[in-house]
Design a protein around this motif. Structure first.
Motif, PDB file in Angstrom:
ATOM      1  N   LEU A  66       0.600  -1.005  -0.092  1.00 39.45           N
ATOM      2  CA  LEU A  66      -0.425  -0.409   0.316  1.00 39.45           C
ATOM      3  C   LEU A  66       0.986   1.528  -0.115  1.00 39.45           C
ATOM      4  CD1 LEU A  66      -2.951   1.375   0.101  1.00 39.45           C
ATOM      5  CD2 LEU A  66      -2.667   1.722   3.032  1.00 39.45           C
ATOM      6  N   VAL A  67       0.751   2.377  -0.484  1.00 35.91           N
ATOM      7  CA  VAL A  67       1.419   3.250  -0.865  1.00 35.91           C
ATOM      8  C   VAL A  67       0.391   4.492  -0.849  1.00 35.91           C
ATOM      9  CG1 VAL A  67       2.944   4.868  -2.219  1.00 35.91           C
ATOM     10  CG2 VAL A  67       3.202   2.024  -2.805  1.00 35.91           C
ATOM     11  N   ASN A  68       0.820   4.794   0.025  1.00 37.03           N
ATOM     12  CA  ASN A  68      -0.665   6.805   0.474  1.00 37.03           C
ATOM     13  C   ASN A  68       0.095   7.632  -0.131  1.00 37.03           C
ATOM     14  OD1 ASN A  68      -2.521   8.172   1.017  1.00 37.03           O
ATOM     15  ND2 ASN A  68      -2.883   7.461   3.660  1.00 37.03           N
ATOM     16  N   MET A  69      -0.392   8.338  -0.906  1.00 37.08           N
ATOM     17  CA  MET A  69       0.483   9.471  -1.396  1.00 37.08           C
ATOM     18  C   MET A  69      -0.702  10.354  -1.283  1.00 37.08           C
ATOM     19  SD  MET A  69       2.580   8.582  -4.312  1.00 37.08           S
ATOM     20  CE  MET A  69       3.302   9.910  -4.545  1.00 37.08           C
ATOM     21  N   ALA A  70      -1.643  10.039  -0.699  1.00 34.84           N
ATOM     22  CA  ALA A  70      -3.070  11.303  -0.096  1.00 34.84           C
ATOM     23  C   ALA A  70      -2.799  12.606   1.113  1.00 34.84           C
ATOM     24  CB  ALA A  70      -4.197  10.635  -0.726  1.00 34.84           C
ATOM     25  N   ALA A  78      -4.605   2.834  13.038  1.00 35.20           N
ATOM     26  CA  ALA A  78      -4.687   1.927  12.951  1.00 35.20           C
ATOM     27  C   ALA A  78      -5.065   0.458  12.311  1.00 35.20           C
ATOM     28  CB  ALA A  78      -6.080   2.683  14.502  1.00 35.20           C
ATOM     29  N   ALA A  79      -5.645   0.433  11.241  1.00 29.84           N
ATOM     30  CA  ALA A  79      -6.258  -0.752  10.402  1.00 29.84           C
ATOM     31  C   ALA A  79      -4.599  -0.635   9.836  1.00 29.84           C
ATOM     32  CB  ALA A  79      -7.056  -0.325   9.366  1.00 29.84           C
ATOM     33  N   LEU A  80      -4.076   0.120   9.357  1.00 26.68           N
ATOM     34  CA  LEU A  80      -2.800   0.123   9.126  1.00 26.68           C
ATOM     35  C   LEU A  80      -1.694  -0.540   9.862  1.00 26.68           C
ATOM     36  CD1 LEU A  80      -1.682  -0.036   6.448  1.00 26.68           C
ATOM     37  CD2 LEU A  80      -0.679   2.586   6.904  1.00 26.68           C
ATOM     38  N   GLU A  81      -1.609  -0.310  10.837  1.00 32.67           N
ATOM     39  CA  GLU A  81      -0.831  -1.472  11.416  1.00 32.67           C
ATOM     40  C   GLU A  81      -0.820  -2.154  12.280  1.00 32.67           C
ATOM     41  OE1 GLU A  81      -0.488   1.829  15.368  1.00 32.67           O
ATOM     42  OE2 GLU A  81       0.984   2.936  14.241  1.00 32.67           O
ATOM     43  N   GLU A  82      -1.941  -2.395  12.159  1.00 31.85           N
ATOM     44  CA  GLU A  82      -2.994  -3.824  12.452  1.00 31.85           C
ATOM     45  C   GLU A  82      -2.393  -5.181  11.612  1.00 31.85           C
ATOM     46  OE1 GLU A  82      -7.481  -5.797  13.295  1.00 31.85           O
ATOM     47  OE2 GLU A  82      -6.171  -4.225  14.461  1.00 31.85           O
ATOM     48  N   ALA A  83      -2.513  -4.104   9.681  1.00 38.04           N
ATOM     49  CA  ALA A  83      -2.576  -5.206   9.304  1.00 38.04           C
ATOM     50  C   ALA A  83      -0.892  -5.694   8.498  1.00 38.04           C
ATOM     51  CB  ALA A  83      -2.753  -4.558   7.426  1.00 38.04           C
ATOM     52  N   VAL A  84      -0.104  -3.890   9.214  1.00 35.89           N
ATOM     53  CA  VAL A  84       1.173  -4.790   8.637  1.00 35.89           C
ATOM     54  C   VAL A  84       2.023  -5.829   9.410  1.00 35.89           C
ATOM     55  CG1 VAL A  84       3.917  -3.444   8.442  1.00 35.89           C
ATOM     56  CG2 VAL A  84       1.446  -2.305   7.551  1.00 35.89           C
ATOM     57  N   PHE A  85       1.614  -5.285  10.820  1.00 39.30           N
ATOM     58  CA  PHE A  85       2.349  -5.818  12.536  1.00 39.30           C
ATOM     59  C   PHE A  85       1.388  -7.814  11.994  1.00 39.30           C
ATOM     60  CE2 PHE A  85       3.080  -1.270  13.189  1.00 39.30           C
ATOM     61  CZ  PHE A  85       4.681  -2.104  13.031  1.00 39.30           C
ATOM     62  N   GLY A  86       0.803  -7.051  11.196  1.00 37.68           N
ATOM     63  CA  GLY A  86      -0.192  -9.065  11.730  1.00 37.68           C
ATOM     64  C   GLY A  86       0.367  -9.771  10.428  1.00 37.68           C
ATOM     65  N   GLY A  87       0.775  -8.919   9.539  1.00 30.62           N
ATOM     66  CA  GLY A  87       1.322  -9.985   8.901  1.00 30.62           C
ATOM     67  C   GLY A  87       0.568  -9.911   7.404  1.00 30.62           C
ATOM     68  N   ARG A  88      -0.822  -9.317   7.434  1.00 29.50           N
ATOM     69  CA  ARG A  88      -1.901  -9.282   6.711  1.00 29.50           C
ATOM     70  C   ARG A  88      -1.463  -8.121   5.369  1.00 29.50           C
ATOM     71  NH1 ARG A  88      -4.261  -9.100  11.071  1.00 29.50           N
ATOM     72  NH2 ARG A  88      -5.012  -7.036  11.284  1.00 29.50           N
ATOM     73  N   LEU A  89      -0.685  -7.824   5.449  1.00 26.53           N
ATOM     74  CA  LEU A  89       0.025  -6.954   4.202  1.00 26.53           C
ATOM     75  C   LEU A  89       1.766  -6.815   4.209  1.00 26.53           C
ATOM     76  CD1 LEU A  89      -1.297  -5.029   2.106  1.00 26.53           C
ATOM     77  CD2 LEU A  89      -1.113  -3.017   4.025  1.00 26.53           C
ATOM     78  N   ALA A  90       1.811  -7.219   2.919  1.00 29.25           N
ATOM     79  CA  ALA A  90       3.405  -6.985   2.806  1.00 29.25           C
ATOM     80  C   ALA A  90       4.265  -5.474   3.342  1.00 29.25           C
ATOM     81  CB  ALA A  90       3.994  -7.210   1.631  1.00 29.25           C
ATOM     82  N   GLY A  91       3.177  -4.592   3.119  1.00 29.16           N
ATOM     83  CA  GLY A  91       4.034  -3.688   3.598  1.00 29.16           C
ATOM     84  C   GLY A  91       3.744  -2.156   2.738  1.00 29.16           C
ATOM     85  N   VAL A  92       4.115  -1.274   3.304  1.00 27.11           N
ATOM     86  CA  VAL A  92       3.363   0.441   3.249  1.00 27.11           C
ATOM     87  C   VAL A  92       4.468   1.144   2.845  1.00 27.11           C
ATOM     88  CG1 VAL A  92       3.236   0.436   5.569  1.00 27.11           C
ATOM     89  CG2 VAL A  92       1.849   1.800   4.288  1.00 27.11           C
ATOM     90  N   ALA A  93       4.178   2.346   2.315  1.00 30.71           N
ATOM     91  CA  ALA A  93       4.944   3.372   1.628  1.00 30.71           C
ATOM     92  C   ALA A  93       3.633   4.280   1.597  1.00 30.71           C
ATOM     93  CB  ALA A  93       5.324   3.254   0.320  1.00 30.71           C
ATOM     94  N   LEU A  94       4.944   5.800   2.727  1.00 33.80           N
ATOM     95  CA  LEU A  94       4.144   6.707   3.141  1.00 33.80           C
ATOM     96  C   LEU A  94       5.028   7.869   3.364  1.00 33.80           C
ATOM     97  CD1 LEU A  94       3.117   5.521   7.197  1.00 33.80           C
ATOM     98  CD2 LEU A  94       1.716   5.828   5.047  1.00 33.80           C
ATOM     99  N   ASP A  95       3.474   8.862   1.805  1.00 34.31           N
ATOM    100  CA  ASP A  95       4.408  10.030   1.873  1.00 34.31           C
ATOM    101  C   ASP A  95       3.351  11.368   2.016  1.00 34.31           C
ATOM    102  OD1 ASP A  95       5.854  12.511   0.867  1.00 34.31           O
ATOM    103  OD2 ASP A  95       4.551  12.167  -1.187  1.00 34.31           O
ATOM    104  N   VAL A  96       3.129  11.002   3.436  1.00 34.48           N
ATOM    105  CA  VAL A  96       1.828  11.801   4.890  1.00 34.48           C
ATOM    106  C   VAL A  96       2.282  12.208   5.924  1.00 34.48           C
ATOM    107  CG1 VAL A  96       0.381  10.440   3.180  1.00 34.48           C
ATOM    108  CG2 VAL A  96       0.834   9.325   5.120  1.00 34.48           C
ATOM    109  N   HIS A  97       1.346  13.031   6.624  1.00 34.28           N
ATOM    110  CA  HIS A  97       1.554  13.224   8.072  1.00 34.28           C
ATOM    111  C   HIS A  97       0.075  12.435   8.737  1.00 34.28           C
ATOM    112  CE1 HIS A  97       4.479  16.406   7.856  1.00 34.28           C
ATOM    113  NE2 HIS A  97       4.330  16.377   6.880  1.00 34.28           N
ATOM    114  N   TRP A  98       0.213  11.627   9.566  1.00 36.98           N
ATOM    115  CA  TRP A  98      -0.684  11.436  10.245  1.00 36.98           C
ATOM    116  C   TRP A  98      -1.350  12.307  10.654  1.00 36.98           C
ATOM    117  CZ3 TRP A  98      -2.109   6.818   8.430  1.00 36.98           C
ATOM    118  CH2 TRP A  98      -0.776   5.680   8.292  1.00 36.98           C
ATOM    119  N   ARG A  99      -1.169  13.542  11.090  1.00 38.14           N
ATOM    120  CA  ARG A  99      -2.427  14.221  11.467  1.00 38.14           C
ATOM    121  C   ARG A  99      -2.387  15.800  10.968  1.00 38.14           C
ATOM    122  NH1 ARG A  99      -0.624  13.250  17.036  1.00 38.14           N
ATOM    123  NH2 ARG A  99      -2.002  12.497  18.354  1.00 38.14           N
TER     124      ARG A  99
END
Length: 108
Positions: A66-70, A78-99
């Motif tokens: 998952l690449v979030n460039m939005a 929370a859902a993303l952390e759960e998916a990545v750390f739970g092994g349900r998603l291979a990886g993530v790239a972020l070009d964003v601020h959470w807040r």
């Protein structure tokens, strides 16, 4: 931005699927279920906050990226952390601020 990324991906031989704000939920579901890489490009609006959450991430392949460039809140942290750390998603790239500075969905 999404169209430009799509053209670059096609130029290097990738098959590109896309959805827009007028796409049906079934189209988004199909994209999430079949894509190897999901790249998110949309404005942060009350209707897009949490666009990618637990249910959407559950549809993705375990080998997908998952690449979030939005904007940060378009994807549920929370859902993303759960998916990545739970092994349900291979990886993530972020070009964003959470807040996002100045963002309050109740003001929009």
């Amino acid at each position: 931005v999404g169209k430009v990324v799509g053209r670059i991906c096609e130029a290097i031989g990738m098959k590109v699927l896309s959805t827009t704000s007028s796409s049906s939920p079934a189209q988004l579901k199909h994209l999430l279920q079949t894509a190897d890489i999901v790249s998110v490009h949309c404005p942060l609006l009350p209707t897009t906050e949490g666009l990618i959450g637990v249910n959407e991430l559950a549809l993705m392949k375990r080998t997908a990226l998952l690449v979030n460039m939005a904007r940060g809140p378009v994807v549920s942290r929370a859902a993303l952390e759960e998916a990545v750390f739970g092994g349900r998603l291979a990886g993530v790239a972020l070009d964003v601020h959470w807040r996002e500075p100045g963002w309050d969905a109740s003001d929009k």
